[in-house]
Design a protein around this motif. Structure first.
Motif, PDB file in Angstrom:
ATOM      1  N   ASN A 347      -5.744 109.696 -28.485  1.00 18.38           N
ATOM      2  CA  ASN A 347      -6.081 108.278 -28.430  1.00 18.38           C
ATOM      3  C   ASN A 347      -5.633 107.730 -27.082  1.00 18.38           C
ATOM      4  O   ASN A 347      -4.542 108.025 -26.606  1.00 18.38           O
ATOM      5  CB  ASN A 347      -5.368 107.532 -29.569  1.00 18.38           C
ATOM      6  CG  ASN A 347      -5.923 106.138 -29.773  1.00 18.38           C
ATOM      7  OD1 ASN A 347      -5.952 105.338 -28.835  1.00 18.38           O
ATOM      8  ND2 ASN A 347      -6.367 105.845 -30.986  1.00 18.38           N
ATOM      9  N   LYS A 396     -11.082 114.929 -26.049  1.00 16.60           N
ATOM     10  CA  LYS A 396     -11.688 113.942 -26.931  1.00 16.60           C
ATOM     11  C   LYS A 396     -13.162 114.261 -27.159  1.00 16.60           C
ATOM     12  O   LYS A 396     -13.649 114.232 -28.296  1.00 16.60           O
ATOM     13  CB  LYS A 396     -11.535 112.555 -26.310  1.00 16.60           C
ATOM     14  CG  LYS A 396     -12.023 111.411 -27.187  1.00 16.60           C
ATOM     15  CD  LYS A 396     -11.102 111.198 -28.359  1.00 16.60           C
ATOM     16  CE  LYS A 396     -11.574 110.040 -29.241  1.00 16.60           C
ATOM     17  NZ  LYS A 396     -10.689 109.835 -30.398  1.00 16.60           N
ATOM     18  N   VAL A 400     -14.864 115.282 -30.635  1.00 19.84           N
ATOM     19  CA  VAL A 400     -15.980 114.486 -31.145  1.00 19.84           C
ATOM     20  C   VAL A 400     -17.172 115.377 -31.482  1.00 19.84           C
ATOM     21  O   VAL A 400     -17.777 115.265 -32.564  1.00 19.84           O
ATOM     22  CB  VAL A 400     -16.384 113.409 -30.108  1.00 19.84           C
ATOM     23  CG1 VAL A 400     -17.737 112.807 -30.456  1.00 19.84           C
ATOM     24  CG2 VAL A 400     -15.338 112.316 -30.045  1.00 19.84           C
ATOM     25  N   LEU A 426     -15.900  98.513 -38.235  1.00 21.02           N
ATOM     26  CA  LEU A 426     -15.298  98.546 -36.899  1.00 21.02           C
ATOM     27  C   LEU A 426     -14.564  97.242 -36.644  1.00 21.02           C
ATOM     28  O   LEU A 426     -14.988  96.175 -37.125  1.00 21.02           O
ATOM     29  CB  LEU A 426     -16.381  98.701 -35.819  1.00 21.02           C
ATOM     30  CG  LEU A 426     -16.850 100.109 -35.477  1.00 21.02           C
ATOM     31  CD1 LEU A 426     -17.888 100.027 -34.383  1.00 21.02           C
ATOM     32  CD2 LEU A 426     -15.696 100.964 -35.009  1.00 21.02           C
ATOM     33  N   LYS A 478     -20.702 108.717 -41.807  1.00 15.26           N
ATOM     34  CA  LYS A 478     -19.483 109.064 -41.065  1.00 15.26           C
ATOM     35  C   LYS A 478     -19.810 109.397 -39.616  1.00 15.26           C
ATOM     36  O   LYS A 478     -19.021 109.101 -38.711  1.00 15.26           O
ATOM     37  CB  LYS A 478     -18.783 110.244 -41.736  1.00 15.26           C
ATOM     38  CG  LYS A 478     -18.224 109.922 -43.109  1.00 15.26           C
ATOM     39  CD  LYS A 478     -17.647 111.165 -43.773  1.00 15.26           C
ATOM     40  CE  LYS A 478     -17.138 110.845 -45.169  1.00 15.26           C
ATOM     41  NZ  LYS A 478     -16.678 112.059 -45.871  1.00 15.26           N
ATOM     42  N   GLU A 481     -20.185 106.183 -37.815  1.00 17.50           N
ATOM     43  CA  GLU A 481     -18.862 105.601 -37.606  1.00 17.50           C
ATOM     44  C   GLU A 481     -18.142 106.313 -36.473  1.00 17.50           C
ATOM     45  O   GLU A 481     -17.454 105.682 -35.656  1.00 17.50           O
ATOM     46  CB  GLU A 481     -18.042 105.689 -38.894  1.00 17.50           C
ATOM     47  CG  GLU A 481     -18.523 104.742 -39.986  1.00 17.50           C
ATOM     48  CD  GLU A 481     -17.715 104.892 -41.263  1.00 17.50           C
ATOM     49  OE1 GLU A 481     -16.792 105.739 -41.276  1.00 17.50           O
ATOM     50  OE2 GLU A 481     -18.002 104.184 -42.238  1.00 17.50           O
ATOM     51  N   LEU A 482     -18.298 107.646 -36.403  1.00 21.38           N
ATOM     52  CA  LEU A 482     -17.696 108.423 -35.325  1.00 21.38           C
ATOM     53  C   LEU A 482     -18.245 107.976 -33.964  1.00 21.38           C
ATOM     54  O   LEU A 482     -17.494 107.846 -32.988  1.00 21.38           O
ATOM     55  CB  LEU A 482     -17.975 109.914 -35.539  1.00 21.38           C
ATOM     56  CG  LEU A 482     -17.489 110.871 -34.443  1.00 21.38           C
ATOM     57  CD1 LEU A 482     -15.963 110.855 -34.377  1.00 21.38           C
ATOM     58  CD2 LEU A 482     -17.999 112.284 -34.703  1.00 21.38           C
ATOM     59  N   TYR A 484     -19.489 104.988 -33.193  1.00 17.94           N
ATOM     60  CA  TYR A 484     -18.952 103.658 -32.874  1.00 17.94           C
ATOM     61  C   TYR A 484     -17.491 103.747 -32.433  1.00 17.94           C
ATOM     62  O   TYR A 484     -17.088 103.108 -31.454  1.00 17.94           O
ATOM     63  CB  TYR A 484     -19.080 102.738 -34.097  1.00 17.94           C
ATOM     64  CG  TYR A 484     -20.416 102.032 -34.199  1.00 17.94           C
ATOM     65  CD1 TYR A 484     -20.645 100.837 -33.522  1.00 17.94           C
ATOM     66  CD2 TYR A 484     -21.451 102.560 -34.952  1.00 17.94           C
ATOM     67  CE1 TYR A 484     -21.860 100.180 -33.611  1.00 17.94           C
ATOM     68  CE2 TYR A 484     -22.673 101.923 -35.050  1.00 17.94           C
ATOM     69  CZ  TYR A 484     -22.876 100.729 -34.373  1.00 17.94           C
ATOM     70  OH  TYR A 484     -24.084 100.095 -34.460  1.00 17.94           O
ATOM     71  N   GLN A 485     -16.710 104.543 -33.151  1.00 19.75           N
ATOM     72  CA  GLN A 485     -15.292 104.665 -32.803  1.00 19.75           C
ATOM     73  C   GLN A 485     -15.112 105.301 -31.424  1.00 19.75           C
ATOM     74  O   GLN A 485     -14.226 104.908 -30.663  1.00 19.75           O
ATOM     75  CB  GLN A 485     -14.561 105.516 -33.868  1.00 19.75           C
ATOM     76  CG  GLN A 485     -14.436 104.850 -35.230  1.00 19.75           C
ATOM     77  CD  GLN A 485     -13.481 103.669 -35.215  1.00 19.75           C
ATOM     78  OE1 GLN A 485     -12.781 103.439 -34.241  1.00 19.75           O
ATOM     79  NE2 GLN A 485     -13.464 102.915 -36.308  1.00 19.75           N
ATOM     80  N   THR A 486     -15.952 106.273 -31.104  1.00 22.52           N
ATOM     81  CA  THR A 486     -15.864 106.928 -29.792  1.00 22.52           C
ATOM     82  C   THR A 486     -16.217 105.947 -28.678  1.00 22.52           C
ATOM     83  O   THR A 486     -15.558 105.915 -27.624  1.00 22.52           O
ATOM     84  CB  THR A 486     -16.797 108.140 -29.736  1.00 22.52           C
ATOM     85  OG1 THR A 486     -16.510 109.021 -30.826  1.00 22.52           O
ATOM     86  CG2 THR A 486     -16.634 108.901 -28.427  1.00 22.52           C
ATOM     87  N   LEU A 488     -15.885 102.747 -28.876  1.00 26.16           N
ATOM     88  CA  LEU A 488     -14.781 101.799 -28.834  1.00 26.16           C
ATOM     89  C   LEU A 488     -13.610 102.383 -28.042  1.00 26.16           C
ATOM     90  O   LEU A 488     -12.951 101.689 -27.263  1.00 26.16           O
ATOM     91  CB  LEU A 488     -14.342 101.458 -30.252  1.00 26.16           C
ATOM     92  CG  LEU A 488     -13.382 100.280 -30.412  1.00 26.16           C
ATOM     93  CD1 LEU A 488     -14.014  98.991 -29.916  1.00 26.16           C
ATOM     94  CD2 LEU A 488     -12.942 100.133 -31.853  1.00 26.16           C
ATOM     95  N   GLU A 489     -13.390 103.691 -28.216  1.00 23.58           N
ATOM     96  CA  GLU A 489     -12.353 104.381 -27.440  1.00 23.58           C
ATOM     97  C   GLU A 489     -12.704 104.356 -25.951  1.00 23.58           C
ATOM     98  O   GLU A 489     -11.823 104.209 -25.090  1.00 23.58           O
ATOM     99  CB  GLU A 489     -12.255 105.829 -27.931  1.00 23.58           C
ATOM    100  CG  GLU A 489     -11.137 106.632 -27.313  1.00 23.58           C
ATOM    101  CD  GLU A 489      -9.805 106.391 -27.972  1.00 23.58           C
ATOM    102  OE1 GLU A 489      -8.794 106.545 -27.274  1.00 23.58           O
ATOM    103  OE2 GLU A 489      -9.768 106.029 -29.161  1.00 23.58           O
TER     104      GLU A 489
END
Length: 772
Positions: A347, A396, A400, A426, A478, A481-482, A484-486, A488-489
Motif C-alpha cells: 500500500n 503491486k 493485481v 469505494l 470483485k 472492485e479491484l 477501482y481500488q487499484t 484509487l491507489e
C-alpha cells in the motif's frame, strides 16, 4: 691567289658577293687547322703517359693472378680447416653451457626439496610451500628444454606431485582443526530442523608449537595461496556457510544465531524462537547476518594474505575480501528475493515507513565494507532498497494481475444480483485540486444558479443510465472492485507508479477479454445459463468502462490527465464479446428447436395417429425446451434481454410451423382440426415461457405482451383462424387485401391454403377470385 683563281675557274657564274663569302669561310678553316695542330702537340705527352700506365697495369694484373693462384692452392685449405674447428668448438661450448644450466636447475630442485622437507617438519608451511613452488619452477624449466629429454625428469615430476599432495594433506589437517563443521545427515535436506543441527566451531587459541611458528590461520591459508589451492578451500567453505548458516537465517524467521565461547574454541549454533510474522523484517535479517560475519571476521577472516598479481607485484588482501567475492552475489540475490522483496509495501501509504529499511540496508553494507567483506563500490542491496517506488509499482501490478487472473479462472455460476442502485464500494473521491478544474466547478455552479428558472420541469429518472437488474458473477464484481481500488491507489502514488498502476488496470480488462472466453469455452458453449451470465458480465464491465477513466481523470498524474486516462476504447470489444457468446448460444437453441420440429413429419396427414403423435411430441419438446430455458435465464438476464431472447426463440418455432403448414397441398377436415389443436397448444402454453422474474404474479405483464416480442404471433393466430374458418370467413378476413389476414399472409399463401383446405368447387373458385 692560285686557290682563288681555281675557284673562279671552277665557276664562272659567281658574283662578287659570293666570292667574299667563300673567302671568309676559307680563312676560318685555316684557323681551325692551326688549332688542331696545337692540340695534337699537347696530346702526344698525355698519350705517352697513358701507354706507360697500361703497361704497369698489365704487370700488376699478372701479380694478382699469381697471388690468387697461391691463395687457392695454399691458404684456402688452411682457412676451411680453421672454420670447421671453430664451429665444432662453438657447438661444444653450447652443449657445455646447456648441461651446466640443467645441472644447476637439478641442483636447485634438489635444494628446494630438501629445504621443503626441513620447513615442513618445523611446520613452517609458507616456507615449505614456497620451496615446493621453487622446485616446480625448476622442473618446468627442465621440461621446456626441447631435444634434451632426461629420464630423471619423470621421476622428479612424480616426486614433486607426491610432496605437493603430502603438503596439501598436512594443510588440510590444519584447516580442519581451524574450522570444524558439524552438519546434519544429508538425507534431511534443507529445512528448519536440519539448520537447528548445524554448528561451526572456530579454534581460538593456538598450541605452544604454533605460537612459535607463527599465527596458524595466516600460515595455513598463505600456504594454500602459494600452492594455488586457497580458492578451492574457500569456495567449499563459502558454500557450506551459505547452505547451512546464511540462507537458513534468511529463510526461517524463527531461526536465531547463538554463540558460545569456550577456552579454545568459539561455537556458532542456532536456536528457534516463535516468529512474529511469516517473513522476517530486513532489519532482523541484517542483524543476524552481520552477527555471523562479525564472528567470522574476528576468529577467521581477518587474515592478510599475499596474492601474486599479473604484473608480478605482490598485493595484500584479506581472507574476507576473497570470501566476499565468492559468495556475495549469491547471498545478495537471496537477501533480495527472500527478504527485501517481501518487505516491499503493498500500500502506498506505507511507503514512507520504508525509509527504515533503506537506512538499515545502508548500515548493513557499511558494516560489511568495514570488515573488508565488501568492496567499496558494491551497493547491490542499497540500490534495490532505494528503488522501492519502482519495486512497489512492479509488485503491486503483479499482485493485481495475479488476483485478477484468479478471479477470471474462478467459477462463473456463483452470482450476485445487480440493481440500478448497486455501486462499487469505494470511498468518496476528493474533488479536483485547486486550479482550472475548481474554477470550472465554481463557474458551472454560478451558471446553474443564474439559470435555475430556465430548467425544464420534466427530468430524467435517476436510473436512466443505470444498468438494468440482472445477475453477474461475484468474481466479476470483485474484479471491478479491484480495478477501482487499484486506480484509487494510483491517485496516491508517484507519477511513475501511477502510470504503471493505470496500465495494469487496462491490462486486467485486456486479460479478461483474452482469458475468460478461452478458459470457460466449453461451459459457455454447453450451458445456456453461463452464456447468459457471461453476457451480463461483459455488459457490466462495459457499463463501468464508460465512466471509469472520467471518474479518476483529475486525480491521476498530469501525463494521464490530458485525455490518456480512458477505458472507453475497450467498451465496443466487451459488448461484442458478450453479444457474440450469447448469440452463439441462441443459434444453438434455434438449431435444437428446428431439429425437434423436423421430427414432426412436416405436419402432413394428421389423420394418421402416428403422424399426429410425432407432431404433438415435437411441439411438446419445443415448449419444454423453451420453459427450461426460461427457468435457467430467469432472474439472470435483464428483463428486456430475456423477453427478446425468448421471443426470438418462440418466433423461430412459430415461423417454422407456419411455413410447414402453409406448404401443405392437401389438408383434410380432420387434419385441420388436429393442426388447430397443435397450434392451440402453442398459443396457450407459448406465453408461459415468458417468466423473467421469480415472482409469478409479476410475469403476467410480459406474458400479455407476447405480440411485442414474437414477430409471427399474429401470423400464427391468423393461420389458426384459417384452419377453422369457412370460405366466406376467410374472404371476410382478407377484406380486399385490407383485413388482418392480408397483414400477415400474401395472396399466394392464402390461395394455397384455400386450395389445400377446400375441394375444387365454384364457391372455392369464387373465393380464390376475391383473394388478390
Amino acid at each position: 691567289g692560285s686557290l682563288v683563281a681555281a675557284v673562279l675557274a671552277h665557276s664562272g657564274r659567281l658574283d662578287k658577293e659570293d666570292l667574299g663569302t667563300r673567302i671568309g669561310r676559307l680563312s676560318r678553316r685555316g684557323e681551325v687547322c692551326n688549332m688542331i695542330n696545337k692540340k695534337y702537340n699537347e696530346f702526344l705527352p698525355s698519350m705517352q703517359s697513358a701507354e706507360d700506365l697500361v703497361s704497369k697495369v698489365d704487370g700488376l694484373s699478372s701479380n694478382i693472378d699469381l697471388l690468387k693462384a697461391g691463395i687457392e692452392n695454399e691458404v684456402q685449405q688452411d682457412l676451411n680447416v680453421a672454420v670447421a674447428e671453430f664451429t665444432e668448438l662453438k657447438q661444444q661450448l653450447e652443449r657445455d653451457t646447456l648441461v651446466l644450466s640443467i645441472l644447476k636447475k637439478l641442483q636447485e630442485f634438489d635444494t628446494a626439496i630438501k629445504d621443503y622437507n626441513t620447513a615442513l617438519l618445523e611446520k613452517k608451511y609458507v616456507t615449505a610451500a614456497q620451496q615446493l613452488e621453487k622446485a616446480r619452477s625448476s622442473l618446468k624449466m627442465l621440461e621446456s628444454r626441447k631435444g634434451f629429454e632426461l629420464k630423471i625428469l619423470k621421476a622428479l615430476g612424480t616426486e614433486l606431485t607426491v610432496q605437493t599432495q603430502n603438503m596439501l594433506y598436512h594443510l588440510g589437517e590444519e584447516w580442519q582443526k581451524l574450522a570444524v563443521w558439524k552438519l546434519p545427515p544429508s538425507k534431511e535436506g534443507s529445512s528448519l530442523e536440519s539448520a537447528m543441527h548445524s554448528e561451526l566451531h572456530l579454534r581460538t587459541v593456538p598450541s605452544k608449537e604454533e605460537e612459535i611458528a607463527g599465527p596458524p590461520v595466516a600460515s595455513v591459508l598463505q600456504a594454500f595461496a602459494v600452492l594455488g589451492e586457497l580458492h578451492t578451500k574457500l569456495k567449499i567453505f563459502g558454500q557450506l556457510l551459505l547452505k547451512y548458516i546464511l540462507k537458513p537465517l534468511i529463510s526461517y524467521p524463527s531461526l536465531q544465531p547463538f554463540t558460545e565461547e569456550q577456552s579454545d574454541v568459539f561455537i556458532l549454533r542456532f536456536k528457534s524462537e516463535e516468529p512474529n510474522l511469516d517473513h522476517s523484517s530486513p532489519m532482523e535479517v541484517f542483524y543476524k547476518i552481520q552477527l555471523v560475519f562479525e564472528v567470522l571476521h574476528k576468529y577467521l577472516l581477518n587474515v592478510p594474505l599475499v596474492q601474486p598479481a599479473e604484473d608480478k607485484k605482490e598485493c595484500r588482501v584479506t581472507l574476507a575480501e576473497l570470501l566476499g567475492d565468492m559468495i556475495w552475489e549469491e547471498l545478495s540475490d537471496c537477501l533480495i528475493q527472500n527478504c527485501l522483496v517481501n518487505s516491499i509495501p503493498t500500500n502506498s501509504s506505507k511507503l514512507e515507513q520504508y525509509i527504515e529499511v533503506i537506512k538499515s540496508t545502508e548500515e548493513f553494507e557499511k558494516a560489511l565494507k568495514n570488515m573488508h567483506f565488501l568492496k567499496g563500490d558494491t551497493t547491490d542491496l542499497l540500490e534495490y532498497a532505494r528503488n522501492v517506488n519502482s519495486h512497489f509499482a512492479n509488485k503491486k501490478c503483479q499482485d493485481v494481475i495475479v488476483a485478477a487472473r484468479n478471479l477470471m479462472t474462478s467459477e462463473i455460476h456463483n452470482t450476485v444480483k445487480i440493481t440500478p442502485d448497486s455501486c462499487v464500494a469505494l470511498p468518496r473521491l476528493p474533488g479536483p485540486a485547486t486550479g482550472d478544474h475548481l474554477k470550472m466547478e465554481k463557474a458551472s455552479k454560478l451558471l446553474h444558479n443564474d439559470m435555475l428558472n430556465l430548467e425544464n420541469e420534466t427530468k430524467l429518472s435517476q436510473y436512466t443510465f443505470s444498468l438494468p437488474t440482472c445477475r453477474i458473477s461475484s468474481s466479476v464484481e470483485k474484479l471491478m472492485e479491484l480495478a477501482y481500488q487499484t486506480l484509487l491507489e494510483a491517485t496516491a502514488s508517484t507519477d511513475q507508479c501511477c502510470i504503471q498502476l493505470f496500465y495494469s488496470v487496462r491490462n486486467i480488462f485486456q486479460l479478461f477479454y483474452d482469458v475468460v472466453p478461452t478458459y470457460h469455452k466449453e461451459n459457455l458453449q454447453k450451458l445456456p445459463q453461463l452464456a447468459a451470465i457471461h453476457h451480463n458480465n461483459c455488459m457490466y464491465i462495459a457499463h463501468h468502462l464508460l465512466t471509469l477513466g472520467h471518474q479518476f481523470r483529475y486525480r491521476l498524474t498530469n501525463i494521464l490527465c490530458d485525455g490518456a486516462a480512458t477505458f472507453v476504447d475497450l467498451v465496443p470489444g466487451f459488448r461484442r464479446l458478450g453479444m457474440e457468446c450469447f448469440l452463439a448460444q441462441m443459434r444453438v437453441q434455434k438449431g435444437e428447436i428446428l431439429e425437434r420440429l423436423s421430427s414432426a413429419r412436416n405436419f402432413s396427414n394428421m389423420d394418421d395417429e402416428e403422424n399426429y403423435c410425432a407432431a404433438n411430441k415435437a411441439i411438446r419438446q419445443v415448449l419444454h425446451q423453451l420453459k427450461r430455458l426460461g427457468k435457467v435465464w430467469q432472474d439472470v438476464l435483464p428483463v428486456n434481454v430475456y423477453c427478446k431472447a425468448m421471443g426470438t426463440l418462440l418466433n423461430t418455432a412459430l415461423s417454422e410451423i407456419v411455413t410447414r403448414i402453409a406448404a401443405l397441398e392437401d389438408i383434410s377436415a380432420e387434419d385441420a382440426d388436429r393442426l388447430y389443436s397443435l397450434c392451440r397448444t402453442m398459443v396457450e402454453e407459448g406465453p408461459q415461457v415468458f417468466i423473467p422474474l421469480p415472482e409469478d404474479d409479476k410475469n403476467k405483464k410480459y406474458q400479455e405482451e407476447v405480440p411485442v416480442y414474437v414477430q409471427k404471433w399474429m401470423t400464427f393466430k391468423e393461420l389458426m383462424i384459417i384452419l377453422q374458418a369457412n370460405l366466406q370467413e376467410i374472404v371476410d378476413q382478407w377484406a380486399d387485401g385490407k383485413g388482418p389476414l392480408a397483414a400477415e399472409f400474401s395472396a399466394a399463401e392464402v390461395k394455397s391454403l384455400i386450395r389445400a383446405l377446400f375441394q375444387n368447387t365454384e364457391r372455392r373458385a369464387a373465393a380464390l377470385a376475391k383473394i388478390k
